[in-house]
Design a protein around this motif. Sequence first.
Motif, PDB file in Angstrom:
ATOM      1  N   GLY A 149       0.843  -1.035   0.091  1.00  0.00           N
ATOM      2  CA  GLY A 149      -0.199  -0.006  -0.265  1.00  0.00           C
ATOM      3  C   GLY A 149       0.435   1.373  -0.041  1.00  0.00           C
ATOM      4  O   GLY A 149       1.626   1.829  -0.533  1.00  0.00           O
ATOM      5  N   ASN A 150       0.596   2.034   0.823  1.00  0.00           N
ATOM      6  CA  ASN A 150       1.358   3.127   0.991  1.00  0.00           C
ATOM      7  C   ASN A 150       2.487   3.448   2.413  1.00  0.00           C
ATOM      8  O   ASN A 150       3.230   4.259   2.520  1.00  0.00           O
ATOM      9  CB  ASN A 150       0.713   4.753   1.450  1.00  0.00           C
ATOM     10  N   ILE A 151       2.915   1.817   2.946  1.00  0.00           N
ATOM     11  CA  ILE A 151       3.776   1.963   3.800  1.00  0.00           C
ATOM     12  C   ILE A 151       5.245   1.290   3.267  1.00  0.00           C
ATOM     13  O   ILE A 151       5.063  -0.187   3.108  1.00  0.00           O
ATOM     14  CB  ILE A 151       2.775   0.918   4.926  1.00  0.00           C
ATOM     15  N   LEU A 152       6.588   1.505   3.902  1.00  0.00           N
ATOM     16  CA  LEU A 152       7.459   0.902   2.969  1.00  0.00           C
ATOM     17  C   LEU A 152       7.804  -0.494   4.208  1.00  0.00           C
ATOM     18  O   LEU A 152       8.082   0.256   5.429  1.00  0.00           O
ATOM     19  CB  LEU A 152       8.430   1.755   3.391  1.00  0.00           C
ATOM     20  N   VAL A 153       6.965  -2.079   4.198  1.00  0.00           N
ATOM     21  CA  VAL A 153       6.669  -2.855   5.363  1.00  0.00           C
ATOM     22  C   VAL A 153       8.200  -3.311   5.895  1.00  0.00           C
ATOM     23  O   VAL A 153       8.615  -3.464   6.519  1.00  0.00           O
ATOM     24  CB  VAL A 153       5.960  -3.375   4.985  1.00  0.00           C
ATOM     25  N   LEU A 154       9.522  -3.325   5.079  1.00  0.00           N
ATOM     26  CA  LEU A 154      10.280  -4.242   4.834  1.00  0.00           C
ATOM     27  C   LEU A 154      11.544  -3.933   3.953  1.00  0.00           C
ATOM     28  O   LEU A 154      11.170  -3.494   3.227  1.00  0.00           O
ATOM     29  CB  LEU A 154      10.532  -5.664   4.967  1.00  0.00           C
ATOM     30  N   HIS A 155      12.740  -3.238   4.897  1.00  0.00           N
ATOM     31  CA  HIS A 155      13.726  -3.399   3.868  1.00  0.00           C
ATOM     32  C   HIS A 155      14.906  -3.599   4.576  1.00  0.00           C
ATOM     33  O   HIS A 155      15.480  -3.622   5.817  1.00  0.00           O
ATOM     34  CB  HIS A 155      13.977  -1.406   3.410  1.00  0.00           C
ATOM     35  N   ALA A 156      16.335  -3.557   3.688  1.00  0.00           N
ATOM     36  CA  ALA A 156      17.404  -4.334   4.350  1.00  0.00           C
ATOM     37  C   ALA A 156      18.440  -3.817   3.383  1.00  0.00           C
ATOM     38  O   ALA A 156      18.022  -3.871   2.209  1.00  0.00           O
ATOM     39  CB  ALA A 156      17.811  -5.665   4.469  1.00  0.00           C
ATOM     40  N   GLU A 183      -0.107   9.824  -2.074  1.00  0.00           N
ATOM     41  CA  GLU A 183       0.151  11.187  -1.566  1.00  0.00           C
ATOM     42  C   GLU A 183       0.987  11.484  -0.856  1.00  0.00           C
ATOM     43  O   GLU A 183       1.578  12.352   0.133  1.00  0.00           O
ATOM     44  CB  GLU A 183      -1.123  12.253  -1.950  1.00  0.00           C
ATOM     45  N   VAL A 184       0.919  10.162   0.016  1.00  0.00           N
ATOM     46  CA  VAL A 184       1.495  10.364   1.959  1.00  0.00           C
ATOM     47  C   VAL A 184       2.104   8.666   1.587  1.00  0.00           C
ATOM     48  O   VAL A 184       1.771   7.644   1.844  1.00  0.00           O
ATOM     49  CB  VAL A 184       0.526   9.930   2.913  1.00  0.00           C
ATOM     50  N   LEU A 185       3.537   8.718   2.137  1.00  0.00           N
ATOM     51  CA  LEU A 185       4.484   6.962   2.661  1.00  0.00           C
ATOM     52  C   LEU A 185       4.456   7.469   3.938  1.00  0.00           C
ATOM     53  O   LEU A 185       4.353   8.345   4.658  1.00  0.00           O
ATOM     54  CB  LEU A 185       5.636   7.121   1.651  1.00  0.00           C
ATOM     55  N   LYS A 186       4.131   6.037   4.243  1.00  0.00           N
ATOM     56  CA  LYS A 186       4.926   5.984   5.602  1.00  0.00           C
ATOM     57  C   LYS A 186       5.948   4.583   6.059  1.00  0.00           C
ATOM     58  O   LYS A 186       5.612   3.909   5.005  1.00  0.00           O
ATOM     59  CB  LYS A 186       3.807   5.424   6.627  1.00  0.00           C
ATOM     60  N   SER A 187       5.585   3.965   7.696  1.00  0.00           N
ATOM     61  CA  SER A 187       7.046   3.274   7.680  1.00  0.00           C
ATOM     62  C   SER A 187       6.257   2.981   9.361  1.00  0.00           C
ATOM     63  O   SER A 187       5.823   3.916   9.719  1.00  0.00           O
ATOM     64  CB  SER A 187       8.126   3.001   6.676  1.00  0.00           C
ATOM     65  N   SER A 188       7.292   1.730   9.797  1.00  0.00           N
ATOM     66  CA  SER A 188       7.067   1.708  11.413  1.00  0.00           C
ATOM     67  C   SER A 188       8.270   1.111  11.222  1.00  0.00           C
ATOM     68  O   SER A 188       9.145   0.373  11.025  1.00  0.00           O
ATOM     69  CB  SER A 188       6.497   0.444  11.455  1.00  0.00           C
ATOM     70  N   ILE A 189       9.048   1.433  12.716  1.00  0.00           N
ATOM     71  CA  ILE A 189      11.210   1.313  12.795  1.00  0.00           C
ATOM     72  C   ILE A 189      10.938   1.276  14.481  1.00  0.00           C
ATOM     73  O   ILE A 189      10.447   2.034  15.030  1.00  0.00           O
ATOM     74  CB  ILE A 189      11.836   2.389  11.998  1.00  0.00           C
TER      75      ILE A 189
END
Length: 219
Positions: A149-156, A183-189
């Motif tokens: 969706g609009n969420i960067l959920v996993l990255h490495a 229009e908006v991007l989110k993540s969780s860290i």
Amino acid sequence: MSRKPTPWDAAVFAVPTFELADAGEQTLQMAITQPGHYTVKVDPLACKKALHDYGFYYCDTLIEPYCPKARFKAFVHAEVSISKAVTFAQVQPICHGAFAHGRFQRDFNLDRVKADLRYDNWLAALLAEDKVYGVFFRGDLAGFIAVDGNILVLHALSAAYRGQGLSKCFWTAVCQACFADLEVLKSSISATNIPALNLYASLGFQFSHPVDVYHRLTP
């Protein structure tokens, strides 16, 4: 319902796993009488006495980076490219063991190897849904960023590309691709993940919705 099963976690850790909807007395009482691994997320300013009384222990504080398109700060590099044409065999070695800040890795009651496998399985599921961008430098695979969706959920990133000053360029390429439709991007860290915090801040992201994460393992 006061608890939500998480079968993807149960499959890895070989115990029933649940996320709790609240930290009320009745919910906590249920967690100490029914076997399983429990997760509950609470306001950082909430009183944690009941959680400690019921054997819950702190694992992490999560925060939400978010950025409207208009506030995004791009760092473009001509030799950075992205593609979804990547395979699990290519990205799994980058993923495996890369998440030292993960709450399951930090849980002393869980096997670290199984915690790493949880992320491998998550990556495989995201790849199957065509949600993973490979990030490349001069044609060489440097890492991956998964977007749901609009969420960067996993990255490495591969160890060879960490600390090289290229992260902002990799994230720029993926974020710009996403902003074509969003229009908006989110993540969780994790709040302990200082490199990720600095990266998101440099790109114009701000931070909101902190939650403290507590676990309990009931044998």
